[in-house]
Design a protein around this motif. Structure first.
Motif, PDB file in Angstrom:
ATOM      1  N   THR A 134       0.864  -1.184   0.000  1.00  0.00           N
ATOM      2  CA  THR A 134       0.000   0.000   0.000  1.00  0.00           C
ATOM      3  C   THR A 134       0.899   1.231   0.000  1.00  0.00           C
ATOM      4  O   THR A 134       1.953   1.237   0.649  1.00  0.00           O
ATOM      5  CB  THR A 134      -0.920   0.017   1.218  1.00  0.00           C
ATOM      6  OG1 THR A 134      -0.123  -0.127   2.406  1.00  0.00           O
ATOM      7  CG2 THR A 134      -1.930  -1.114   1.161  1.00  0.00           C
ATOM      8  N   VAL A 135       0.499   2.275  -0.717  1.00  0.00           N
ATOM      9  CA  VAL A 135       1.397   3.415  -0.911  1.00  0.00           C
ATOM     10  C   VAL A 135       1.735   4.097   0.406  1.00  0.00           C
ATOM     11  O   VAL A 135       2.844   4.621   0.587  1.00  0.00           O
ATOM     12  CB  VAL A 135       0.823   4.428  -1.923  1.00  0.00           C
ATOM     13  CG1 VAL A 135       0.623   3.790  -3.280  1.00  0.00           C
ATOM     14  CG2 VAL A 135      -0.467   5.041  -1.424  1.00  0.00           C
ATOM     15  N   GLY A 136       0.801   4.102   1.366  1.00  0.00           N
ATOM     16  CA  GLY A 136       1.077   4.740   2.639  1.00  0.00           C
ATOM     17  C   GLY A 136       2.215   4.087   3.388  1.00  0.00           C
ATOM     18  O   GLY A 136       2.982   4.766   4.097  1.00  0.00           O
ATOM     19  N   THR A 137       2.368   2.768   3.240  1.00  0.00           N
ATOM     20  CA  THR A 137       3.441   2.054   3.937  1.00  0.00           C
ATOM     21  C   THR A 137       4.807   2.563   3.520  1.00  0.00           C
ATOM     22  O   THR A 137       5.742   2.566   4.321  1.00  0.00           O
ATOM     23  CB  THR A 137       3.327   0.542   3.663  1.00  0.00           C
ATOM     24  OG1 THR A 137       2.031   0.089   4.049  1.00  0.00           O
ATOM     25  CG2 THR A 137       4.366  -0.242   4.440  1.00  0.00           C
ATOM     26  N   SER A 138       4.944   3.016   2.284  1.00  0.00           N
ATOM     27  CA  SER A 138       6.239   3.486   1.783  1.00  0.00           C
ATOM     28  C   SER A 138       6.741   4.707   2.540  1.00  0.00           C
ATOM     29  O   SER A 138       7.928   5.032   2.488  1.00  0.00           O
ATOM     30  CB  SER A 138       6.146   3.808   0.286  1.00  0.00           C
ATOM     31  OG  SER A 138       5.332   4.955   0.068  1.00  0.00           O
ATOM     32  N   GLN A 139       5.868   5.401   3.245  1.00  0.00           N
ATOM     33  CA  GLN A 139       6.246   6.620   3.961  1.00  0.00           C
ATOM     34  C   GLN A 139       6.540   6.373   5.437  1.00  0.00           C
ATOM     35  O   GLN A 139       6.835   7.312   6.183  1.00  0.00           O
ATOM     36  CB  GLN A 139       5.128   7.656   3.833  1.00  0.00           C
ATOM     37  CG  GLN A 139       4.690   7.933   2.413  1.00  0.00           C
ATOM     38  CD  GLN A 139       5.827   8.457   1.547  1.00  0.00           C
ATOM     39  OE1 GLN A 139       6.361   9.534   1.783  1.00  0.00           O
ATOM     40  NE2 GLN A 139       6.185   7.698   0.507  1.00  0.00           N
ATOM     41  N   ILE A 140       6.454   5.106   5.869  1.00  0.00           N
ATOM     42  CA  ILE A 140       6.590   4.764   7.292  1.00  0.00           C
ATOM     43  C   ILE A 140       7.900   4.023   7.528  1.00  0.00           C
ATOM     44  O   ILE A 140       8.233   3.101   6.780  1.00  0.00           O
ATOM     45  CB  ILE A 140       5.385   3.898   7.724  1.00  0.00           C
ATOM     46  CG1 ILE A 140       4.117   4.764   7.748  1.00  0.00           C
ATOM     47  CG2 ILE A 140       5.620   3.245   9.057  1.00  0.00           C
ATOM     48  CD1 ILE A 140       2.853   3.991   8.016  1.00  0.00           C
ATOM     49  N   PRO A 141       8.642   4.435   8.562  1.00  0.00           N
ATOM     50  CA  PRO A 141       8.371   5.506   9.527  1.00  0.00           C
ATOM     51  C   PRO A 141       9.155   6.777   9.231  1.00  0.00           C
ATOM     52  O   PRO A 141       9.310   7.613  10.116  1.00  0.00           O
ATOM     53  CB  PRO A 141       8.840   4.877  10.838  1.00  0.00           C
ATOM     54  CG  PRO A 141      10.074   4.108  10.422  1.00  0.00           C
ATOM     55  CD  PRO A 141       9.772   3.587   9.019  1.00  0.00           C
ATOM     56  N   MET A 142       9.664   6.934   7.995  1.00  0.00           N
ATOM     57  CA  MET A 142      10.667   7.961   7.725  1.00  0.00           C
ATOM     58  C   MET A 142      10.103   9.364   7.554  1.00  0.00           C
ATOM     59  O   MET A 142      10.759  10.340   7.889  1.00  0.00           O
ATOM     60  CB  MET A 142      11.461   7.588   6.463  1.00  0.00           C
ATOM     61  CG  MET A 142      12.128   6.228   6.516  1.00  0.00           C
ATOM     62  SD  MET A 142      10.966   4.910   6.070  1.00  0.00           S
ATOM     63  CE  MET A 142      10.562   5.291   4.390  1.00  0.00           C
ATOM     64  N   THR A 143       8.899   9.515   7.000  1.00  0.00           N
ATOM     65  CA  THR A 143       8.399  10.840   6.661  1.00  0.00           C
ATOM     66  C   THR A 143       7.437  11.358   7.739  1.00  0.00           C
ATOM     67  O   THR A 143       6.910  10.588   8.543  1.00  0.00           O
ATOM     68  CB  THR A 143       7.662  10.824   5.314  1.00  0.00           C
ATOM     69  OG1 THR A 143       6.366  10.236   5.480  1.00  0.00           O
ATOM     70  CG2 THR A 143       8.443  10.051   4.259  1.00  0.00           C
ATOM     71  N   PRO A 144       7.163  12.670   7.748  1.00  0.00           N
ATOM     72  CA  PRO A 144       6.211  13.221   8.717  1.00  0.00           C
ATOM     73  C   PRO A 144       4.813  12.617   8.622  1.00  0.00           C
ATOM     74  O   PRO A 144       4.057  12.657   9.596  1.00  0.00           O
ATOM     75  CB  PRO A 144       6.187  14.716   8.370  1.00  0.00           C
ATOM     76  CG  PRO A 144       7.510  14.982   7.745  1.00  0.00           C
ATOM     77  CD  PRO A 144       7.840  13.736   6.980  1.00  0.00           C
ATOM     78  N   LEU A 145       4.471  12.049   7.470  1.00  0.00           N
ATOM     79  CA  LEU A 145       3.133  11.465   7.325  1.00  0.00           C
ATOM     80  C   LEU A 145       2.927  10.272   8.249  1.00  0.00           C
ATOM     81  O   LEU A 145       1.782   9.897   8.530  1.00  0.00           O
ATOM     82  CB  LEU A 145       2.898  11.034   5.875  1.00  0.00           C
ATOM     83  CG  LEU A 145       2.819  12.153   4.834  1.00  0.00           C
ATOM     84  CD1 LEU A 145       2.465  11.580   3.471  1.00  0.00           C
ATOM     85  CD2 LEU A 145       1.805  13.211   5.242  1.00  0.00           C
ATOM     86  N   ALA A 146       4.017   9.687   8.755  1.00  0.00           N
ATOM     87  CA  ALA A 146       3.883   8.573   9.698  1.00  0.00           C
ATOM     88  C   ALA A 146       3.125   8.999  10.951  1.00  0.00           C
ATOM     89  O   ALA A 146       2.522   8.163  11.629  1.00  0.00           O
ATOM     90  CB  ALA A 146       5.267   8.034  10.068  1.00  0.00           C
ATOM     91  N   GLY A 147       3.136  10.300  11.251  1.00  0.00           N
ATOM     92  CA  GLY A 147       2.410  10.786  12.416  1.00  0.00           C
ATOM     93  C   GLY A 147       0.913  10.602  12.329  1.00  0.00           C
ATOM     94  O   GLY A 147       0.215  10.606  13.356  1.00  0.00           O
ATOM     95  N   TYR A 148       0.398  10.438  11.115  1.00  0.00           N
ATOM     96  CA  TYR A 148      -1.039  10.229  10.936  1.00  0.00           C
ATOM     97  C   TYR A 148      -1.457   8.770  11.087  1.00  0.00           C
ATOM     98  O   TYR A 148      -2.647   8.470  11.224  1.00  0.00           O
ATOM     99  CB  TYR A 148      -1.475  10.714   9.548  1.00  0.00           C
ATOM    100  CG  TYR A 148      -1.444  12.204   9.375  1.00  0.00           C
ATOM    101  CD1 TYR A 148      -2.476  13.006   9.857  1.00  0.00           C
ATOM    102  CD2 TYR A 148      -0.384  12.828   8.727  1.00  0.00           C
ATOM    103  CE1 TYR A 148      -2.452  14.389   9.694  1.00  0.00           C
ATOM    104  CE2 TYR A 148      -0.346  14.206   8.549  1.00  0.00           C
ATOM    105  CZ  TYR A 148      -1.380  14.978   9.044  1.00  0.00           C
ATOM    106  OH  TYR A 148      -1.358  16.340   8.884  1.00  0.00           O
TER     107      TYR A 148
END
Length: 488
Positions: A134-148
């Motif tokens: 899933t595209v959201g997983t690609s941002q975890i945990p490195m980007t600020p979007l992980a906070g959501y």
């Protein structure tokens, strides 16, 4: 378009070049948003998806051919057919986003991102679902979007990412667009410091065993006693209060396992706790379970895998796909699913350990079934089926997402990798190298309480995506009505 989808594989672990996902989505939204028809937009989405999934699930070839014995041409064909099926979901998202968006800027900024996220959720649910990559997983945990993630889960993270990319694609020259995206991302950074759950009790010492048994030896009768000795030796080396062995560490039904071996395992750790993967036979013919057992407890509580792997642990639609098993050597391919909700293991005064097995940790909506009772999560896996690929890295990143969504530490005990300790913020605390026979020693903290995602599941993300699509459609209708009045 296929190349734009394929390059996103580098956005995930182990490379973690997360910005490539921004680029891949931008290409999709621009081309689909400016397409001359809904049909053309759907083809753009399909080409993008075909590249995306061929790159992200290539490792299935290894399990089918190298270890399953299927001819190379047939294994490659099966992987490509699966990618062709999965590509239908971004195609659907592109078509729906085009149809409901009205004009190109509204499509890129609102309807395509929302429809894409909804199509991802559908992919993770339909026919038992396949939510890998899933595209959201690609941002975890490195980007600020992980906070959501603790609020709206990985689908919500993917929606915010898609809206950010689509908005900038539509309004790249407008400073307000950049300011809005920056504000959303800064808010995510701030949310990453919010403590949604609370530690309970003192940290517990844990030992995670990694036997590094090659897949071609794991189920071979000639290696059976050697495999038992390996995990007994690792258990004796373990120092933690909770010792965890991976999926099917005991490569036989519990009823067929020598009593002396089980006694040796218990003696190696008592009075500490030992959790191990072991298949169980049921009371009825051809009923057996892929299970995890707390072997040192008097009543030996167990967890049986609920979400089975299609084609690996059960045959979906046997009349249609049963032929494949003439070409496959797959041990234990007819498991029975366990219950959807199962009680966590009670270990000591504070630990309530909730196991999940193999790729169950890619399903956020199912992991939260163990909450709020569970204080600690553990995944046991045997990823030797995919040795030499990035599958273990990708799944570990999904475990990091589950830790963030639940506000719980996640322990991973695997046969060949990646055995790891992950904290409640999704950070890797300790990791064993792949294919190394060893015990990972460390500590883990129990947590209590519920994140917003643990309460709501995917509903917040789904409602947000549906509302955005509705607003885009209503806005498009108003534009048409104005245009009609102007003509009159």
């Amino acid at each position: 378009m296929a190349a734009a989808g394929a390059v996103t594989v580098f956005a995930y672990a182990p490379v973690r070049a997360f910005a490539l996902m921004w680029l891949g989505l931008a290409v999709l939204f621009v081309f689909a948003g400016k397409a001359e028809s809904g049909k053309r937009a759907a083809w753009q989405g399909y080409a993008w998806g075909l590249g995306y999934f061929c790159a992200n699930i290539y490792w299935i070839f290894i399990s089918l051919h190298t270890f399953g014995g299927m001819p190379a041409w047939m294994a490659a064909g099966c992987v490509f057919l699966l990618a062709m099926y999965l590509a239908l979901f971004p195609a659907l998202g592109a078509w729906l986003g085009y149809k409901l968006g009205g004009n190109s800027w509204r499509r890129m900024a609102i309807s395509l991102p929302a429809a894409f996220m909804l199509s991802e959720w559908l992919r993770g649910w339909l026919f038992t679902g396949f939510p890998w990559a899933t595209v959201g997983t690609s941002q975890i945990p490195m980007t600020p979007l992980a906070g959501y993630a603790p609020i709206i889960g990985v689908y919500g993270v993917g929606l915010i990412l898609a809206l950010s990319v689509g908005g900038l694609a539509a309004f790249a020259r407008k400073p307000a667009a950049w300011a809005g995206v920056l504000a959303v991302w800064l808010a995510g950074f701030g949310l990453s410091y919010v403590a949604w759950t609370q530690p309970v009790g003192k940290p517990v010492s844990v030992s995670l065993a990694q036997g590094a048994i090659p897949q071609d030896e794991k189920w071979a009768q000639a290696h059976y006693l050697d495999n038992l000795r390996i995990y007994l030796h690792l258990t004796r080396e373990a120092k933690g209060d909770i010792v965890i062995l991976p999926e099917t560490a005991i490569p036989s039904f519990l009823s067929d396992t020598p009593d002396w071996y089980l006694d040796y395992l218990r003696a190696a750790v008592e009075p500490r706790a030992l959790v191990t993967g072991v298949p169980l036979s049921g009371p009825h013919k051809e009923e057996y379970y892929n299970s995890v057992m707390l072997l040192t407890a008097p009543d030996m509580p167990l967890y049986s895998k609920h979400h089975l792997v299609p084609f690996g642990e059960f045959v979906p639609v046997p009349a249609l796909f049963g032929w494949m098993y003439h070409y496959l050597n797959m041990p234990l391919d007819g498991f029975t699913p366990g219950a959807a909700k199962q009680a966590p293991f009670k270990i000591g005064p504070t630990t309530r350990l909730a196991p999940n097995i193999c790729y169950e940790d890619v399903y956020g909506r199912e992991i939260i079934n163990a909450l709020p009772q569970a204080t600690l999560l553990v995944n046991v896996s045997n990823l030797a089926w995919f040795d030499g690929s990035w599958a273990a890295w990708q799944q570990t990143q999904m475990s990091q997402a589950r830790a963030l969504e639940t506000g719980r530490w996640m322990l991973r005990a695997t046969n060949t990798g990646m055995t790891a300790i992950i904290d409640e913020k999704g950070q890797l605390i300790k990791v064993l190298p792949e294919r190394q026979r060893a015990v990972l020693e460390g500590t883990a903290q129990n947590y209590t309480g519920e994140t917003p995602y643990a309460r709501w599941g995917d509903w917040a993300a789904l409602a947000s995506g549906g509302l955005l699509l509705l607003l885009a459609w209503l806005s498009g209708r108003k534009d048409k009505a104005r245009a009609g009045k102007a003509i009159v």
